[in-house]
Every structure is written in C-alpha cells, then in structure tokens.
Write an enzyme that holds these catalytic residues in place. Structure first.
Site, short mmCIF file in Angstrom:
data_model
loop_
_atom_site.label_atom_id
_atom_site.label_comp_id
_atom_site.label_asym_id
_atom_site.label_seq_id
_atom_site.Cartn_x
_atom_site.Cartn_y
_atom_site.Cartn_z
N GLU A 1 -6.29 0.75 6.75
CA GLU A 1 -5.08 0.61 7.41
C GLU A 1 -4.09 1.64 7.15
O GLU A 1 -3.81 1.99 6.04
CB GLU A 1 -4.53 -0.74 7.07
N CYS B 1 2.61 4.76 5.43
CA CYS B 1 1.83 4.18 3.99
C CYS B 1 0.63 4.26 4.17
O CYS B 1 -0.15 4.10 5.32
CB CYS B 1 2.38 2.51 3.96
N CYS C 1 -9.99 -2.06 -3.68
CA CYS C 1 -9.53 -1.44 -4.97
C CYS C 1 -10.59 -2.27 -6.17
O CYS C 1 -10.72 -3.59 -5.77
CB CYS C 1 -8.32 -2.04 -4.99
N CYS D 1 -5.72 -6.92 -9.41
CA CYS D 1 -4.66 -7.70 -9.68
C CYS D 1 -4.47 -9.05 -8.98
O CYS D 1 -4.85 -9.11 -7.91
CB CYS D 1 -3.16 -6.77 -9.31
N CYS E 1 -2.96 -9.60 -5.59
CA CYS E 1 -3.22 -8.57 -4.51
C CYS E 1 -4.39 -8.82 -3.69
O CYS E 1 -5.38 -8.88 -4.25
CB CYS E 1 -3.29 -7.27 -5.17
N GLU F 1 -5.97 2.19 -5.63
CA GLU F 1 -5.38 2.94 -6.68
C GLU F 1 -5.55 4.23 -6.45
O GLU F 1 -6.77 4.71 -6.93
CB GLU F 1 -6.23 2.21 -7.99
N LEU G 1 4.77 -2.80 -12.02
CA LEU G 1 5.06 -3.41 -13.42
C LEU G 1 4.84 -4.90 -13.41
O LEU G 1 4.15 -5.41 -14.07
CB LEU G 1 6.55 -3.18 -13.78
N HIS G 2 5.59 -5.54 -12.60
CA HIS G 2 5.53 -6.97 -12.22
C HIS G 2 5.47 -8.06 -13.53
O HIS G 2 5.63 -9.32 -13.26
CB HIS G 2 4.08 -7.22 -11.67
N ASN H 1 4.04 -11.37 -0.78
CA ASN H 1 3.45 -11.81 0.54
C ASN H 1 2.00 -12.52 0.58
O ASN H 1 0.86 -12.01 0.04
CB ASN H 1 3.08 -10.40 1.18
N CYS I 1 0.25 -8.02 11.94
CA CYS I 1 -0.37 -7.01 10.82
C CYS I 1 -1.28 -8.04 9.95
O CYS I 1 -0.84 -9.27 9.99
CB CYS I 1 0.69 -6.45 10.02
#
Ligand code: SAH
Ligand code: SF4
Length: 379
Positions: free
Chosen positions: A97, A110, A117, A121, A124, A173, A227-228, A304, A347
């Site tokens: 995408e 983007c 990936c 995480c 994600c 990544e 970071l999160h 999200n 989307c």
C-alpha cells in the site's frame, strides 16, 4: 535446446551512479546515466522509443537488455479529504500500500519497504501479518514514481510539486531492507530524479541499532523512532526488538545519528497511545525525563484498532492530559489528527494480501491502514 530468456535489468531501480555504471558497462558514455534517470523520474517515461535524445541504435540495444518496469497498480482510490491510496502488485504477486496525504502546501507520501514485517510489535497489524519479502529498489522508488506520475511531472518545480515529503512509514521495517531502502532514498534526494531535500524524507524505525549506526554513515535523512514506552520493561512487551537493543543503547545510536547531521535536527519519537497500557500520567512524566536526554520532538498517535487486537485507543482527554504533562516540561509534542470516517471505510480493508512466510498472520486478517500513522511528520 531452448535458451532461457535473459532477465532484463529494470532501470527504474538504479541510482545515478549505478545507472552511469550500467551505461559504461554496455560501452556507452557516462552522461547517458543522468539522461536516463531524468527520463524516468522527471519525465515519467518508460518507453525507450520516446527517449528522443538517445540514438536509434542505443534505443534498440536497450530494448534487448533493459526495461523500465514500475509495480502494477491494482487499485487506486481517493477519499473526500484528498487522501489517495494505491495498491501495488510487486514481484511474487503480493500487494503493498502507498498512501498520499495532502495537508496545506504539503503532500506526504507514505512508502512501504517490505511486504509484511518480521518484528511483531504487539499493536501493529503489519507485524501481525508476518513477513513475506523485502521490496526491491524498483518497487520502493516505484511507489514514488507512480504517485509523482499521477500528479503530473515535473516534481522538481516547487510550485507544482505534489509529492513534497516522503515518509518510510508504510509496511515493513526499512532498516531490515537496508541496501534497497538506502538506494531508493538516494533517488528521492537525487537532483536528477525527485530532488527532495533531506529534511523532507523521513525514515521511521523501531530501533534496529546496528543498521541505524550504518545509516548514520550513508545518509542525512530525517529520523523517526517508534518509542511507544519510556522504560524497557514496557517497551519489551510492545516493541520486541527492544529486548535486543534496549532504550539506552537505542538512544546512544540516535544521538550518534543526530551528531552526524550537518544541521541541528531532532529525532521524532512516535508514541502510539494505548488505553491503560502506556498512557498514564506517571508514564508521561517518565517519558518527559527520558526525552530531556536527547534532541527530540514527540508525536502522539492514537492507536488504530484492527480485528483481533487486544488494545484500545486512549480517550481524547487522556491523550491531551498526557500531552499537557510533556508540554509543561517544555517538550515539542504533537497529537496526530483523526481523520473522517470515510477514510476508515476507504482504507485499511485489505484482507489477505500478505503471503505470510512466518504463519503469524493466521490470527489476523487486515493490513494496517498506513494513513493512520503518518500525520504530523516534520516539515
Ligand atoms: N517499521 C517502522 C515503520 C513502519 S510503522 C517502525 O516501526 O517505525 C510506522 C509507525 O506506525 C510506527 O511508529 C508504528 O509504531 C506505528 N503503528 C503501527 N501500528 C499502529 C497502530 N495500530 N496504530 C497506530 N500506530 C501504529
Ligand atoms: Fe514492523 Fe514497524 Fe509494525 Fe513493528 S511497528 S511490526 S517494526 S512495521
């Protein structure tokens, strides 16, 4: 015996030095490299016949051994706020995408670097899809090519430019597809190609430290770090690569990157707001202390959600309270704007596009909607 056809070189993915080397290798002059890069990336031409400053003989030779092959667009769509999205088929049949988000005089693209990936995480959905493959240089720069061609070339004219910023924040990544990403970024910055300034191309990483150290030696693009969490015990759960490269090691590597830049810039920390997980006042204060140790700004991203996730997004009030604590300590903190409902509908509904080699995806069905991640990127 029938001979296997020789695979053609896809010139779309060659940086200027590699394009020059290609022409020299076929007995041509070096300057043909710049001519070709301009035809492709500034004029959007893929057909050698239309490259009028090349001799007929050279055009014929090129047709035999080379091609300019962008990824195939299998879906494109607009939403009411001007966001545009392309679904591109890459070699092997997977889809990635690419999303374009206009915002005032800025147009941010983007770009994805991998199909899926491998880092997993916990919040994600790309990670939950598992990993399929690294994109080639042609497939990465091809995303910029497709968007720039759609909006009308040349992109170098700042009045008319449609793609003003690129963020490597799509699927994957980028530091785990190092060589291809570096080459693609070099074409983004290259004057003979897209000519974007190094401040307008951003690489986002979850913290692959050895490759961040390597990156510091080869480029000066803007850096964003996912970071999160402000401490290792929480970050270990959210961003598993933290177990290998904990925060103090990551911070040393970021400082080294910033020190290597020829201008004074900050790293952008991305901090996805997860209800009851990383959004307390106490963690805001811990983040504030940590952020004082480095030149940075902080981008708070409302989580999200996607099917199958155990996380929820923090409330708006919680996000603003968290932001207030950081602002009171003098930090630069932005909160990603939320988009209209039609974007959510348009989307992120791309089921089953990643042929997962890790089999992780069986638990999840959707690809992360990248439009949700990329607001408030540094100008
Ligand atoms: N792999 C890179 C770049 C792609 S992810 C990285 O991790 O930085 C781009 C950003 O989106 C990262 O900050 C990532 O943490 C964030 N992100 C991933 N899933 C998200 C979700 N469900 N909601 C909000 N942000 C998310
Ligand atoms: Fe990979 Fe980035 Fe998603 Fe982590 S947040 S799984 S590194 S794409």
């Amino acid at each position: 015996m029938t001979q296997k056809p020789v695979e053609k070189v896809n010139l779309l993915g060659l940086t200027l030095p590699k394009m020059e080397a290609f022409f020299i290798s076929i007995g041509e002059k070096k300057f043909r490299g710049a001519q070709m890069v301009k035809w492709i990336h500034q004029q959007g031409i893929t057909d050698f016949e239309q490259m009028t400053n090349l001799s007929k003989a050279l055009r014929e030779k090129l047709k035999e051994i080379a091609e300019v092959r962008p990824p195939r667009v299998t879906f494109e769509g607009d939403s009411s706020d001007g966001t545009r999205k392309w679904l591109l088929e890459v070699d092997g049949g997977s889809k990635v995408e690419t999303v374009y988000i206009p915002d005032g005089d800025r147009g941010t693209l983007c770009v994805s670097s991998q199909v899926g990936c491998s880092l997993d995480c916990s919040f994600c959905s790309t990670g939950k899809q598992g990993f399929n493959k690294n994109l080639t240089v042609a497939e990465i720069i091809g995303q910029v090519f497709v968007a720039a061609r759609f909006f009308g070339l040349p992109v170098k004219d700042s009045q008319k430019r449609s793609v003003t910023n690129v963020v490597m924040m799509g699927m994957g990544e980028p530091l785990l597809n190092f060589d291809h990403v570096v080459d693609a970024m070099s074409l983004m910055l290259e004057d003979q190609a897209y000519g974007l300034s190094k401040r307008r191309v951003t690489l986002s990483t979850s913290g692959v430290v050895p490759n961040l150290d390597k990156l510091a030696r080869v480029t000066e693009v803007a850096l964003a770090v996912s970071l999160h969490a402000p401490n290792d015990s929480l970050r270990n759960q959210l961003v598993p690569i933290n177990r290998k490269y904990p925060i103090h090691i990551l911070f040393d590597s970021i400082r080294n990157y910033l020190d290597g830049l020829s201008d004074k810039r900050r790293v952008t920390f991305e901090y996805t707001m997860l209800k009851g997980v990383n959004d307390s006042d106490e963690l805001a204060r811990e983040l504030s202390e940590l952020a004082k140790t480095i030149r940075c700004k902080i981008n708070l991203i409302p989580f999200n959600p996607f099917p199958g996730t155990r996380y929820e997004v923090s409330s708006r009030n919680r996000i603003y309270a968290f932001q207030r604590i950081l602002l009171n300590d003098g930090h630069v903190v932005t909160v990603r704007k939320t988009r209209g409902d039609d974007i959510y509908a348009a989307c992120g509904q791309l089921a089953g596009q990643v042929a997962d080699k890790t089999k992780r995806s069986s638990r999840y069905i959707q690809i992360q909607d990248v439009t949700e991640r990329i607001q408030d990127i540094p100008r």
